[in-house]
Design an enzyme around this catalytic site. Structure first.
Site, PDB file in Angstrom:
ATOM      1  N   GLY A  36      11.548 -22.729  -4.415  1.00  0.00           N
ATOM      2  CA  GLY A  36      12.392 -23.733  -5.059  1.00  0.00           C
ATOM      3  C   GLY A  36      13.699 -23.938  -4.320  1.00  0.00           C
ATOM      4  O   GLY A  36      14.120 -25.073  -4.066  1.00  0.00           O
ATOM      5  N   HIS A  37      14.352 -22.831  -3.946  1.00  0.00           N
ATOM      6  CA  HIS A  37      15.597 -22.940  -3.179  1.00  0.00           C
ATOM      7  C   HIS A  37      15.345 -23.586  -1.816  1.00  0.00           C
ATOM      8  O   HIS A  37      16.108 -24.447  -1.356  1.00  0.00           O
ATOM      9  CB  HIS A  37      16.207 -21.556  -2.947  1.00  0.00           C
ATOM     10  CG  HIS A  37      16.559 -20.806  -4.182  1.00  0.00           C
ATOM     11  ND1 HIS A  37      15.863 -19.700  -4.607  1.00  0.00           N
ATOM     12  CD2 HIS A  37      17.545 -20.999  -5.093  1.00  0.00           C
ATOM     13  CE1 HIS A  37      16.408 -19.227  -5.705  1.00  0.00           C
ATOM     14  NE2 HIS A  37      17.421 -20.002  -6.043  1.00  0.00           N
ATOM     15  N   SER A 186      13.435 -16.726  -9.775  1.00  0.00           N
ATOM     16  CA  SER A 186      13.556 -15.341  -9.323  1.00  0.00           C
ATOM     17  C   SER A 186      13.187 -14.377 -10.442  1.00  0.00           C
ATOM     18  O   SER A 186      12.788 -13.235 -10.197  1.00  0.00           O
ATOM     19  CB  SER A 186      14.980 -15.069  -8.835  1.00  0.00           C
ATOM     20  OG  SER A 186      15.926 -15.358  -9.858  1.00  0.00           O
ATOM     21  N   ARG A 187      13.288 -14.826 -11.696  1.00  0.00           N
ATOM     22  CA  ARG A 187      12.958 -13.965 -12.837  1.00  0.00           C
ATOM     23  C   ARG A 187      11.451 -13.703 -12.946  1.00  0.00           C
ATOM     24  O   ARG A 187      11.044 -12.735 -13.592  1.00  0.00           O
ATOM     25  CB  ARG A 187      13.443 -14.608 -14.138  1.00  0.00           C
ATOM     26  CG  ARG A 187      14.950 -14.786 -14.207  1.00  0.00           C
ATOM     27  CD  ARG A 187      15.353 -15.457 -15.495  1.00  0.00           C
ATOM     28  NE  ARG A 187      16.783 -15.691 -15.548  1.00  0.00           N
ATOM     29  CZ  ARG A 187      17.411 -16.244 -16.575  1.00  0.00           C
ATOM     30  NH1 ARG A 187      16.716 -16.616 -17.638  1.00  0.00           N
ATOM     31  NH2 ARG A 187      18.725 -16.419 -16.547  1.00  0.00           N
TER      32      ARG A 187
END
Length: 281
Positions: A36-37, A186-187
């Site tokens: 996503g980043h 990230s979770r």
């Protein structure tokens, strides 16, 4: 890729580039980078000449100190990922650089901060608005991109930029999903294999609501119920909220008209997962 940790160094590098007419693009992150980043960094290619990414785990946006201390960042790994995307500059300041002794200023965006995440995480959005203001002043971007996954945060930044007259264009980065439909975060790494399978109920619910919307359903309560029912199909469901809102105001709607967004937060194995979907009538 150049790397800086001091605001003065960052400014000294950027200012000559801006004087030379280079367009500076910016992606702020808290590290623990995923696709996503990286998709945001790729999107910036068509909007800027120089791409800057920051990695800074901002302590002021954590309302639980334990969450901040548990936030895992591998700077070496993240640096290599950014190099692989051809990013030009990494800005990775320390906490002391951003919040030196005596720091006492907070930026608050009042109305956008009140509902949803703002209500459940007191002080979170003041931390976000404050650190983004500092990063904007350090990087001096012409354009910055924020992902739609954290839609309330995106709305907050858009409002802050408009209200405080920041000379920066904000671009919305599309929400990125894994091949199974789960919104990238990230979770997700904190979920067990079974927990990840259970978490797919969130995106299934959103997809079901979008399908009903395409078939003509416009009642918010009915669309929200489709999402809620799917989440309730998984073991031990925990829902913080499932709400259709107006994209501009974030106010809940009863009927979908214009540009609306379904905001969802559910907990799986104690992990808060954010997701959303567009409903544009």
């Amino acid at each position: 890729m150049r790397t800086f940790s001091a605001v003065d160094e960052m400014r000294s590098y950027i200012k000559p580039l801006k004087r030379a007419g280079k367009r500076i693009g910016f992606v702020p992150t808290m590290g623990a980078l995923h696709e996503g980043h990286l998709s945001l960094a790729r999107t910036l290619r068509e909007h800027s000449d120089i791409r800057v990414c920051s990695i800074f785990v901002n302590p002021t946006q954590f309302n639980d100190r334990k969450d901040y201390e548990a936030y895992a960042v591998n700077l070496k790994r993240d640096t290599e990922l950014l190099k692989g995307e051809g990013v030009d500059v990494l800005f990775a300041p320390t906490v002391e650089e951003i919040y030196p002794a005596g720091f006492q200023t907070t930026v608050t965006v009042s109305e956008v901060s009140k509902p949803f995440e703002g209500a459940l995480r007191p002080g979170h959005f003041a931390g976000v608005a404050s650190v983004v203001s500092i990063l904007f002043n350090a990087v001096e971007p012409d354009v910055a991109i924020f992902g739609e996954k954290d839609f309330q945060q995106l709305s907050l930044i858009e409002r802050m930029v408009k209200d405080l007259k920041f000379d920066v264009q904000i671009i919305r980065g599309e929400l990125v999903r894994d091949s199974d439909g789960l919104a990238l975060s990230s979770r997700n790494a904190r979920l067990s294999p079974q927990g990840r399978l259970n978490a797919l109920a969130i995106s299934r619910g959103l997809f079901a609501a979008q399908a009903a919307f395409r078939s003509g359903e416009r009642r918010a309560a009915q669309l929200e119920q489709l999402v809620t029912a799917e989440i309730h199909s998984m073991p031990s469901p925990e829902i913080d909220y499932v709400t259709l809102v107006n994209e501009e105001t974030l106010e809940p709607v009863t009927t979908v008209s214009g540009r609306c967004r379904m905001l969802v937060v559910a907990r799986v194995e104690g992990v808060r997962l954010l997701d959303n979907a567009a409903f544009h009538g």
